[in-house]
Design a protein around this motif. Structure first.
Motif, PDB file in Angstrom:
ATOM      1  N   ALA A 122       3.325  14.787   0.354  1.00 40.13           N
ATOM      2  CA  ALA A 122       4.254  15.384  -0.613  1.00 40.13           C
ATOM      3  C   ALA A 122       5.132  16.449   0.043  1.00 40.13           C
ATOM      4  O   ALA A 122       6.342  16.525  -0.216  1.00 40.13           O
ATOM      5  CB  ALA A 122       3.478  15.977  -1.791  1.00 40.13           C
ATOM      6  N   VAL A 123       4.533  17.268   0.904  1.00 36.69           N
ATOM      7  CA  VAL A 123       5.290  18.312   1.604  1.00 36.69           C
ATOM      8  C   VAL A 123       6.343  17.684   2.519  1.00 36.69           C
ATOM      9  O   VAL A 123       7.506  18.116   2.556  1.00 36.69           O
ATOM     10  CB  VAL A 123       4.344  19.226   2.410  1.00 36.69           C
ATOM     11  CG1 VAL A 123       5.136  20.122   3.357  1.00 36.69           C
ATOM     12  CG2 VAL A 123       3.509  20.082   1.473  1.00 36.69           C
ATOM     13  N   LEU A 124       5.959  16.652   3.261  1.00 40.10           N
ATOM     14  CA  LEU A 124       6.903  15.975   4.153  1.00 40.10           C
ATOM     15  C   LEU A 124       8.067  15.383   3.364  1.00 40.10           C
ATOM     16  O   LEU A 124       9.238  15.550   3.723  1.00 40.10           O
ATOM     17  CB  LEU A 124       6.185  14.879   4.944  1.00 40.10           C
ATOM     18  CG  LEU A 124       5.191  15.336   6.020  1.00 40.10           C
ATOM     19  CD1 LEU A 124       4.390  14.159   6.545  1.00 40.10           C
ATOM     20  CD2 LEU A 124       5.911  16.033   7.167  1.00 40.10           C
ATOM     21  N   ARG A 125       7.749  14.696   2.270  1.00 38.80           N
ATOM     22  CA  ARG A 125       8.800  14.060   1.469  1.00 38.80           C
ATOM     23  C   ARG A 125       9.711  15.092   0.814  1.00 38.80           C
ATOM     24  O   ARG A 125      10.923  14.851   0.683  1.00 38.80           O
ATOM     25  CB  ARG A 125       8.160  13.140   0.426  1.00 38.80           C
ATOM     26  CG  ARG A 125       7.597  11.858   1.039  1.00 38.80           C
ATOM     27  CD  ARG A 125       6.856  11.010   0.023  1.00 38.80           C
ATOM     28  NE  ARG A 125       6.534   9.683   0.575  1.00 38.80           N
ATOM     29  CZ  ARG A 125       5.686   8.841   0.006  1.00 38.80           C
ATOM     30  NH1 ARG A 125       5.069   9.159  -1.125  1.00 38.80           N
ATOM     31  NH2 ARG A 125       5.449   7.654   0.550  1.00 38.80           N
ATOM     32  N   THR A 126       9.151  16.216   0.421  1.00 31.43           N
ATOM     33  CA  THR A 126       9.961  17.284  -0.172  1.00 31.43           C
ATOM     34  C   THR A 126      11.039  17.755   0.796  1.00 31.43           C
ATOM     35  O   THR A 126      12.136  18.140   0.381  1.00 31.43           O
ATOM     36  CB  THR A 126       9.075  18.476  -0.575  1.00 31.43           C
ATOM     37  OG1 THR A 126       8.163  18.044  -1.593  1.00 31.43           O
ATOM     38  CG2 THR A 126       9.891  19.641  -1.094  1.00 31.43           C
ATOM     39  N   HIS A 127      10.734  17.688   2.090  1.00 30.45           N
ATOM     40  CA  HIS A 127      11.693  18.131   3.111  1.00 30.45           C
ATOM     41  C   HIS A 127      12.554  16.980   3.627  1.00 30.45           C
ATOM     42  O   HIS A 127      13.271  17.136   4.618  1.00 30.45           O
ATOM     43  CB  HIS A 127      10.952  18.799   4.266  1.00 30.45           C
ATOM     44  CG  HIS A 127      10.409  20.150   3.919  1.00 30.45           C
ATOM     45  ND1 HIS A 127       9.195  20.329   3.277  1.00 30.45           N
ATOM     46  CD2 HIS A 127      10.930  21.400   4.090  1.00 30.45           C
ATOM     47  CE1 HIS A 127       8.977  21.625   3.092  1.00 30.45           C
ATOM     48  NE2 HIS A 127      10.017  22.295   3.574  1.00 30.45           N
TER      49      HIS A 127
END
Length: 316
Positions: free
Chosen positions: A51-56
């Motif tokens: 989720a963190v990777l996709r948010t960025h």
């Protein structure tokens, strides 16, 4: 390109401490909770990380592991496969027998369905019969711009096999031994990518792990010659997985250095500043995965450099 926007990750279903890898992965530790609970915690950490990777803006392709065969380390796909810009896939020989079951040809189909082109598969797995191993980008750190490959030799990184890889992929081999202290004895670090990370304009490295001064000087020479800023880390930071990082491309072509929260917290302010001169930092908690698996953020991400298929447009 040294780095990519697309990452392949495997969501675990049977994650636990793998007794077959623990014999030479001295980063692994036993947790006093049931395997079912360990897997549940690992899944939560995995999902939050994705989720963190996709948010960025990182393009993450997630594939679920299968219940059978039982593959406790499937969360670390970068050890058995790598994807290259010339349309080649490399498949690697694995030290632990139960890790060999992680190799799945259906993943090729997923990537092709996602629009990537696969032209050739280079398969090194026959070396397992001879007792030779080379565990993907765990063992091999490529400087793709300068066509060099760095490798810390160990039971999981055989020198002749590494040289064969370099010949196949037209890389200059930079070979050395990196050690850690285990019960007062200096023993090889199992994977290069836990003591070293290669970014576009800098390298994170535990120079103290390279006991041989000539080899240490040679590694530094190559990094400096190629314009890499060297950001040294300590043994203690390495054991918090500060060497197990990966630079990726996010939204609007922004660069990010990806690491675990434990790795981030281990860094000194000057080290954080040195990294942030070049790119922003992304971190996420991976405590369970690090403790039981002996690997961290970089190990979980298989970079996809494959070219996209050409689409022929027909006139109406």
């Amino acid at each position: 390109m040294q780095i990519t926007n697309t990452i392949l990750m495997i969501r675990p279903v049977n994650f636990r401490m793998n007794e077959q890898t623990a014999v030479n992965n001295y980063f692994q530790e036993q947790l006093s909770i049931q395997n079912v609970e360990i897997n549940k915690k690992a899944q939560m950490e995995f999902d939050a990380f994705v989720a963190v990777l996709r948010t960025h803006g990182v393009n993450v392709i997630v594939i679920d592991d299968t219940e059978e065969p039982n593959t406790p380390d499937s969360i670390f796909p970068n050890n058995w496969i790598s994807f290259h810009a010339n349309g080649t896939i490399a498949v690697y020989p694995m030290f632990a027998e139960n890790r060999r079951n992680e190799r799945r040809e259906d993943i090729f189909d997923v990537l092709e369905e996602a629009g990537f082109r696969i032209d050739t598969v280079v398969d090194y797995t026959a070396a397992e019969e001879e007792g030779y191993f080379l565990e993907g980008t765990g063992s091999i750190l490529k400087d793709r711009v300068h066509q060099k490959a760095y490798c810390a030799l160990s039971e999981r990184a055989h020198e002749e096999l590494f040289i064969e890889f370099c010949e196949d992929f037209d890389c200059f081999p930079v070979i050395f031994t990196a050690n850690q202290t285990v019960n007062s004895e200096r023993l090889p670090i199992y994977h290069t990518n836990v003591m070293m990370a290669m970014a576009e304009h800098f390298a994170i490295i535990n120079l103290d792990a390279i006991d041989n001064k000539k080899e240490r000087k040679e590694v530094m020479h190559h990094l400096k010659t190629d314009g890499k800023e060297i950001i040294p880390i300590t043994d203690e930071q390495m054991h918090q997985f500060a060497g197990n990082m990966l630079q990726v491309v996010g939204a609007d072509d922004e660069r990010f250095m990806v690491m675990s929260t434990a790795a981030y917290k281990s860094l000194r302010p000057d080290q954080v500043t040195a990294i942030e001169k070049h790119c922003s930092i992304i971190h996420s908690p991976l405590d369970t995965i690090e403790t039981c698996g002996g690997g961290s953020a970089r190990c979980m991400m298989a970079e996809v450099f494959l070219p996209l298929r050409s689409v022929l447009k027909t006139a109406n």
